[in-house]
Every structure is written in C-alpha cells, then in structure tokens.
Design a protein around this motif. Structure first.
Motif, short mmCIF file in Angstrom:
data_model
loop_
_atom_site.label_atom_id
_atom_site.label_comp_id
_atom_site.label_asym_id
_atom_site.label_seq_id
_atom_site.Cartn_x
_atom_site.Cartn_y
_atom_site.Cartn_z
N ARG A 118 0.89 -1.43 0.10
CA ARG A 118 0.16 -0.18 0.00
C ARG A 118 0.95 1.29 0.06
NH1 ARG A 118 -4.41 -0.71 4.16
NH2 ARG A 118 -5.00 -2.22 2.47
N ALA A 119 1.84 1.38 0.76
CA ALA A 119 2.89 2.39 0.66
C ALA A 119 3.42 2.70 -0.68
CB ALA A 119 3.88 2.05 1.81
N VAL A 120 3.87 1.46 -1.22
CA VAL A 120 4.52 1.55 -2.67
C VAL A 120 3.54 2.35 -3.55
CG1 VAL A 120 5.49 0.16 -4.64
CG2 VAL A 120 6.14 -0.19 -2.13
N LYS A 121 2.24 1.83 -3.44
CA LYS A 121 1.28 2.14 -4.30
C LYS A 121 0.74 3.58 -4.22
CE LYS A 121 -0.43 -2.28 -5.79
NZ LYS A 121 -1.61 -3.45 -5.66
N THR A 122 0.54 4.03 -2.76
CA THR A 122 0.00 5.29 -2.52
C THR A 122 0.94 6.49 -1.96
OG1 THR A 122 -0.87 4.67 -0.47
CG2 THR A 122 -2.44 4.12 -2.29
N GLY A 123 2.06 6.06 -1.54
CA GLY A 123 2.98 6.81 -0.88
C GLY A 123 4.29 7.34 -1.85
N LYS A 124 5.09 7.88 -1.09
CA LYS A 124 6.38 8.14 -1.86
C LYS A 124 7.52 7.36 -1.56
CE LYS A 124 8.85 12.40 -3.28
NZ LYS A 124 8.81 13.81 -3.18
N VAL A 125 8.07 6.16 -2.15
CA VAL A 125 8.84 5.25 -1.77
C VAL A 125 9.83 5.25 -2.72
CG1 VAL A 125 9.24 2.66 -1.34
CG2 VAL A 125 7.02 3.88 -0.73
N PHE A 126 11.35 5.09 -2.19
CA PHE A 126 12.64 4.93 -2.84
C PHE A 126 13.22 3.62 -2.72
CE2 PHE A 126 11.44 9.51 -2.60
CZ PHE A 126 12.13 10.04 -3.75
N PHE A 127 13.71 2.94 -3.78
CA PHE A 127 14.19 1.61 -3.42
C PHE A 127 15.83 1.64 -3.71
CE2 PHE A 127 10.04 1.24 -5.41
CZ PHE A 127 9.49 0.50 -4.71
N GLY A 128 16.45 0.83 -3.10
CA GLY A 128 17.91 0.52 -3.05
C GLY A 128 18.81 1.08 -1.68
N CYS A 129 19.67 0.46 -1.45
CA CYS A 129 20.60 0.79 -0.63
C CYS A 129 21.17 2.25 -0.58
CB CYS A 129 21.83 -0.18 -0.30
SG CYS A 129 21.12 -1.93 0.07
N ASN A 130 21.32 2.57 -1.77
CA ASN A 130 22.23 3.90 -1.74
C ASN A 130 21.19 4.89 -1.57
OD1 ASN A 130 24.77 2.86 -2.44
ND2 ASN A 130 24.45 2.93 -4.50
N SER A 131 20.06 4.68 -1.93
CA SER A 131 18.91 5.61 -1.72
C SER A 131 18.59 5.75 -0.21
CB SER A 131 17.69 5.38 -2.53
OG SER A 131 16.76 6.42 -2.52
N ALA A 132 18.54 4.54 0.57
CA ALA A 132 18.25 4.53 1.89
C ALA A 132 19.44 5.13 2.69
CB ALA A 132 18.23 3.05 2.24
N VAL A 133 20.61 4.96 2.30
CA VAL A 133 21.79 5.76 2.79
C VAL A 133 21.72 7.28 2.77
CG1 VAL A 133 24.20 6.36 2.74
CG2 VAL A 133 23.49 3.98 2.76
N LYS A 134 21.11 7.67 1.67
CA LYS A 134 20.90 9.14 1.21
C LYS A 134 19.78 9.77 2.13
CE LYS A 134 20.21 12.37 -2.42
NZ LYS A 134 20.13 12.63 -3.88
N ASN A 135 18.60 9.14 2.10
CA ASN A 135 17.54 9.42 2.85
C ASN A 135 17.88 9.43 4.57
OD1 ASN A 135 15.32 10.02 0.89
ND2 ASN A 135 15.60 7.93 0.37
N ALA A 136 18.64 8.39 4.84
CA ALA A 136 18.93 8.47 6.18
C ALA A 136 19.74 9.60 6.70
CB ALA A 136 19.42 7.22 6.54
N LEU A 137 20.86 9.78 5.72
CA LEU A 137 21.76 10.96 6.02
C LEU A 137 21.01 12.43 5.97
CD1 LEU A 137 24.94 10.21 4.01
CD2 LEU A 137 24.80 10.46 6.55
N GLU A 138 20.09 12.49 5.27
CA GLU A 138 19.41 13.78 4.99
C GLU A 138 18.17 13.87 5.93
OE1 GLU A 138 18.62 14.07 0.77
OE2 GLU A 138 20.65 14.41 0.29
N GLY A 139 17.90 12.96 6.49
CA GLY A 139 17.03 12.66 7.44
C GLY A 139 15.21 12.96 6.77
N LYS A 140 15.35 12.49 5.48
CA LYS A 140 14.18 12.54 4.77
C LYS A 140 13.13 11.42 4.66
CE LYS A 140 15.81 15.98 1.38
NZ LYS A 140 16.39 16.14 -0.04
#
Length: 102
Positions: free
Chosen positions: A10-32
């Motif tokens: 449901r989150a993938v279909k209706t929310g805003k989701v990014f895939f991949g480890c590099n993206s996860a690192v970036k999102n974690a670093l930026e607190g997004k």
C-alpha cells in the motif's frame, strides 16, 4: 493485526517510496525518510551503515522477515529490493506494525 506485506504494498502504491541501499543511505543522512525497510538478507555492511545513519536522524528501521527477492515481490517489482525508504506513507498503516513491536 496489521499485515506487513499489505502495508508495504500500500505504501509503494499510494505513498512516496525509494528503492535501493544507496537511496536508503542518502535518505537516512538527509533525514528525509519516515521509515526504512531492510530485507533480512541485506548486505551486513550496508545494513550497519543504514542503521547508524537512521539512528542519527531518528528514523525507524524495520527488518523485513524475508529475502530481498520476497520484498521485491511484495513491492510489485521484478527485481530484488534489499532496502526501501518510505518518505510518505500514503494510505499505509505500516507504523502500526512498528508500534506493535515496541
């Protein structure tokens, strides 16, 4: 009880989701990200990095009880998903899963 697979889908279909480890690192670093989901078989070094940066940004991390292939299937993707970052939940109630664990 909340079904984790249904809520990720449901989150993938209706929310805003990014895939991949590099993206996860970036999102974690930026607190997004609001939540980061890691497959059980995510590479150990990458898992540690993501968890460390998430902790610094106060982003919860959910370890998905399944492989990257299974997580990819739940997301409706034809590829392995070791990590996904949820920026917007959409209609998903996935945070109830985390509250149930805590």
């Amino acid at each position: 009880m909340v079904d984790i697979n249904r809520e990720i889908e449901r989150a993938v279909k209706t929310g805003k989701v990014f895939f991949g480890c590099n993206s996860a690192v970036k999102n974690a670093l930026e607190g997004k990200a609001k939540l980061i989901v890691l497959a059980e078989n995510c590479p150990e070094e990458m898992k540690r990095r993501i968890e460390r940066y998430s902790k610094l940004s106060s982003i919860p991390v959910l370890i998905y009880k399944g492989s990257g292939r299974e997580l990819g299937k739940v997301c409706g993707k034809p590829f392995t998903v070791s990590a996904l970052s949820i920026r917007e939940f959409g209609d998903s109630k996935i945070m109830e899963v985390l509250e149930g664990q805590g």
